[in-house]
Design a protein around this motif. Structure first.
Motif, PDB file in Angstrom:
ATOM      1  N   THR A  84       0.821  -1.194   0.000  1.00 18.49           N
ATOM      2  CA  THR A  84       0.000   0.000   0.000  1.00 18.49           C
ATOM      3  C   THR A  84       0.857   1.247   0.000  1.00 18.49           C
ATOM      4  OG1 THR A  84      -0.098  -0.017   2.415  1.00 18.49           O
ATOM      5  CG2 THR A  84      -1.862  -1.142   1.257  1.00 18.49           C
ATOM      6  N   MET A 159      -7.887  -0.814  -4.189  1.00 19.55           N
ATOM      7  CA  MET A 159      -6.781  -0.493  -5.084  1.00 19.55           C
ATOM      8  C   MET A 159      -7.123  -0.923  -6.505  1.00 19.55           C
ATOM      9  SD  MET A 159      -3.400  -1.483  -2.809  1.00 19.55           S
ATOM     10  CE  MET A 159      -2.271  -0.509  -3.796  1.00 19.55           C
ATOM     11  N   GLN A 176      -5.183   4.204  -4.664  1.00 16.70           N
ATOM     12  CA  GLN A 176      -5.500   3.577  -3.386  1.00 16.70           C
ATOM     13  C   GLN A 176      -6.498   4.446  -2.638  1.00 16.70           C
ATOM     14  OE1 GLN A 176      -2.324   3.095  -0.582  1.00 16.70           O
ATOM     15  NE2 GLN A 176      -3.721   2.666   1.095  1.00 16.70           N
ATOM     16  N   SER A 178      -8.278   5.444   0.835  1.00 17.76           N
ATOM     17  CA  SER A 178      -8.001   5.414   2.269  1.00 17.76           C
ATOM     18  C   SER A 178      -8.993   6.349   2.947  1.00 17.76           C
ATOM     19  CB  SER A 178      -6.569   5.868   2.559  1.00 17.76           C
ATOM     20  OG  SER A 178      -6.307   5.857   3.954  1.00 17.76           O
TER      21      SER A 178
END
Length: 275
Positions: A84, A159, A176, A178
């Motif tokens: 990540t 992702m 990604q 988050s």
């Protein structure tokens, strides 16, 4: 992200030519001399700066990348923490899921929330976009239902890879999710810096006005190498592959996660051709 997906992402940094180069699962972009030379030419300036900062030649730097990739294949489990871009969430961070990071400017420092809540969604959107019009960023007002679909889907598929058209082919970007942010970086950056990879573009969603039926979005670049028009292209692709595209286009994200061995980058190119 399972091991097949990690291998798939780490397998290449750029794809050159009018179509995607179909790579064997056991080969890297740097393994072919011709592709390696194009790779080096495309990123020569970046590679030179990085090599100079480390007191190495470009060839030495590329050789280290190849060795790292080889070591990854031999001991994938030891490399798992690098999958990540953002730091792995701690237990306490998971408890505060949905909140923005402390370094992110909160919405009440951008807008007077007490006053703005008195306005209509249309007026709020006009104020938001006007405020950002003179800044080097992208702004938008998203219907809350649309954003909820994106946010929920991002929890299942956090992702993905996106192709950005370039003069000599396509460059892959890794995205990604988050919380309420999205990080975008090139696979070159991810491949060479791994856990130290820095996002080149960060998209932040502010949900404080959800009761008004809207979510405010701003996307900001942290790298001069990514132009805003290119960032807009990537943002549109996120919408396409995650929420607004056809079933066939959205299924590419699911295939990347659920059946990575069958994931074909030619389908990404075809999806762009249909825009």
């Amino acid at each position: 992200m399972n091991q097949q997906q990690i291998n798939l992402v780490k397998q290449f940094a750029t794809l050159n030519g009018p179509k995607w180069v179909k790579l064997d699962r056991e080969l890297s972009v740097q393994s072919d001399p011709h592709t390696q030379e194009k790779y080096k030419q495309l990123y020569l300036e970046k590679l030179q700066k990085r090599a100079q900062s480390e007191g190495k030649s470009v060839e030495q730097l590329l050789e280290e990348v190849r060795q790292q990739k080889s070591a990854f294949k031999k001991n994938a489990t030891a490399d798992a923490p690098t999958e990540t871009l953002a730091a792995t969430p701690s237990a306490s961070a998971k408890k505060t899921e949905g909140k923005l990071p402390s370094y992110c400017k909160p919405l009440d420092q951008i807008l007077n929330l007490n006053k703005i809540k008195l306005e209509s969604p249309e007026t709020i959107g006009e104020i938001w976009n006007t405020y950002h019009a003179s800044k080097e960023c992208i702004s938008a007002v998203i219907p809350v239902d649309t954003y909820q679909k994106l946010h929920e889907k991002s929890k299942r598929f956090p992702m993905f890879v996106l192709p950005l058209p370039r003069d000599d082919g396509y460059e892959l970007f890794l995205l990604q999710f988050s919380g309420h942010q999205i990080y975008l970086t090139t696979l070159l950056e991810y491949q060479t810096n791994r856990e130290g990879a820095r996002p080149q573009f960060v998209i932040t969603h502010y949900t404080e006005l959800s009761e008004k039926g809207i979510v405010l979005m701003v996307g900001e670049s942290s790298s001069s190498s990514l132009q805003l028009k290119d960032a807009q292209h990537l943002v549109y692709q996120i919408q396409l592959f995650y929420i607004t595209g056809s079933d066939k286009q959205q299924q590419l994200v699911e295939k990347f996660w659920n059946n990575p061995s069958a994931f074909d980058h030619n389908e990404l190119i075809q999806a762009l051709a249909e825009l």
